[in-house]
Write a protein that holds these residues in place. Structure first.
Motif, mmCIF file in Angstrom:
data_model
loop_
_atom_site.group_PDB
_atom_site.id
_atom_site.type_symbol
_atom_site.label_atom_id
_atom_site.label_comp_id
_atom_site.label_asym_id
_atom_site.label_seq_id
_atom_site.Cartn_x
_atom_site.Cartn_y
_atom_site.Cartn_z
ATOM 1 N N ILE A 159 56.681 11.271 124.507
ATOM 2 C CA ILE A 159 56.782 10.992 123.222
ATOM 3 C C ILE A 159 58.161 11.586 122.471
ATOM 4 O O ILE A 159 58.713 12.478 122.670
ATOM 5 N N THR A 160 58.646 10.516 121.654
ATOM 6 C CA THR A 160 59.928 10.839 120.726
ATOM 7 C C THR A 160 59.643 11.413 119.750
ATOM 8 O O THR A 160 58.590 11.048 119.003
ATOM 9 N N VAL A 161 60.182 12.523 119.174
ATOM 10 C CA VAL A 161 59.928 13.215 118.028
ATOM 11 C C VAL A 161 61.239 13.234 117.150
ATOM 12 O O VAL A 161 62.312 13.567 117.443
ATOM 13 N N ILE A 162 60.949 12.740 115.811
ATOM 14 C CA ILE A 162 61.754 12.481 114.662
ATOM 15 C C ILE A 162 61.410 13.560 113.634
ATOM 16 O O ILE A 162 60.238 13.388 113.061
ATOM 17 N N LYS A 163 62.078 14.805 113.763
ATOM 18 C CA LYS A 163 61.474 15.836 112.618
ATOM 19 C C LYS A 163 61.941 15.326 110.972
ATOM 20 O O LYS A 163 62.834 14.602 110.888
ATOM 21 N N SER A 164 61.062 15.659 110.431
ATOM 22 C CA SER A 164 61.198 15.653 108.990
ATOM 23 C C SER A 164 62.528 16.445 108.242
ATOM 24 O O SER A 164 62.544 17.596 108.583
ATOM 25 N N GLU A 165 63.076 15.786 107.471
ATOM 26 C CA GLU A 165 64.315 16.566 107.013
ATOM 27 C C GLU A 165 64.017 17.634 105.844
ATOM 28 O O GLU A 165 64.734 18.467 105.460
#
Length: 357
Positions: free
Chosen positions: A6-12
């Motif tokens: 699972i790739t995780v892109i965190k909210s800015e």
């Protein structure tokens, strides 16, 4: 070991969180969401956690036109010692795949589905509320996304999970609610999609719910779609009746949803040596039990409200008060036990709880 990473892109930028003691149901959503794509050549692929955001879909996406979609509902609970846990997520993933099969949607890897939910809840763990009776509602769903207007199963899909901190589903909480028996509209019929958790079942229920709400009732008691005499569900919950010490619930027949809370109630009652029977039961029977003073309790069971006692049933002009309009002993015990297990204050003899954090 899962085949997926699972790739995780965190909210800015994090959203402001609502106060735990001021939550309604399904109004707020967390910072992130899970998405996984499906195509015929790749199967399920590209699982990712991304910032919560609007979705870009072609206007011809098949979900909009033919309703090929399924969903689930479960919760994450914060315990007194600060841990976060799920309640029987394996049953939700099993049911999701049963719904997938009925709607011609490719099955998902159930173990990975649980892993994806755990990962997402872990990322947004600060959103799990801690006020009494609150939880983090988890909504996994699958939609058909192919841009095509022919009537056949889609060739592309998305599996999505969103999270929502919630309070009680009904304002009444564990207090009994008034229910109207519906004898015109039907929710589902055997051979249809009643045993699947799909959007159309809920859309078809809205008209009857709207009409009874105008008369002051909280929900509808659904009868079978053929003879309109046998009890099926109450609102979007499974229903139980206590008669002369025995608990009776409609048997699964192809048009009734196989509820996770329903199964939990049945297991607990058997564990307590309380007689419980799954069978066909008519509204006329319930009326006669009431007339004879034998109808002791009635309640709905579902993920959102857990246990919702029924204090009054309206049927053919008759107002049937149940247990003097008070919460019954079995209803209260079931509610306290199930929620106690969910929040980690009761023993879990069935190993229903799954730890997230």
């Amino acid at each position: 070991m899962s085949q997926y990473t699972i790739t995780v892109i965190k909210s800015e930028e994090e959203k402001p969180k609502p106060a735990s003691d001021d939550l309604s149901f399904g109004r707020y959503f967390t910072d992130h969401m899970f998405i996984q794509d499906y195509s015929e050549d790749k199967g399920w692929h590209n699982p990712r956690i991304v910032p919560y955001q609007p979705m870009m879909l072609d206007p011809a996406s098949m979900v909009f036109h033919y309703g090929q979609t399924v969903f689930e509902g479960l919760k994450a609970y914060r315990t007194e010692d600060g841990h976060i846990q799920l309640f029987r997520p394996n049953k939700n993933m099993e049911r999701l795949n049963r719904s997938n099969d009925r709607l011609c949607i490719p099955s998902i890897d159930e173990e990975f589905g649980i892993d994806a939910i755990k990962h997402l809840v872990h990322v947004d763990h600060e959103w799990v509320p801690d006020a009494p009776g609150t939880s983090l509602y988890i909504r996994p769903f699958i939609i058909s996304t192919e841009a095509y207007l022919g009537v056949r199963p889609s060739t592309t899909y998305q599996f999505i999970v969103i999270l929502s901190p919630v309070g009680a589903y009904y304002d009444a909480g564990i207090d009994p609610v008034k229910i109207a028996v519906e004898d015109e509209y039907v929710r589902a019929v055997r051979g249809g999609t009643g045993e699947a958790k799909t959007a159309g079942n809920y859309a078809s229920s809205l008209k009857a719910q709207e009409l009874v709400a105008e008369k002051g009732y909280a929900q509808v008691l659904w009868l079978d779609g053929v003879e309109k005499k046998y009890i099926e569900e109450v609102g979007s919950m499974n229903v139980f009746f206590k008669v002369n010490g025995e608990v009776i619930t409609p048997a699964l027949n192809g048009s009734i949803l196989q509820g996770v809370t329903r199964d939990s109630v049945i297991q607990l009652l058997k564990h307590w040596d309380i007689p419980v029977t799954e069978r066909r039961i008519s509204m006329e029977e319930i009326y006669q039990y009431h007339q004879n003073g034998e109808l002791e309790e009635a309640f709905g069971a579902g993920t959102a409200a857990v246990i919702s006692p029924i204090g009054e049933l309206a049927w053919k002009g008759e107002q049937m008060e149940i247990n003097q309009g008070e919460t019954g002993e079995i209803s209260r015990r079931l509610y306290d036990t199930i929620t106690g297990i969910q929040y980690g204050v009761e023993k879990d003899p069935f190993h229903w709880v799954v730890r997230v954090k």
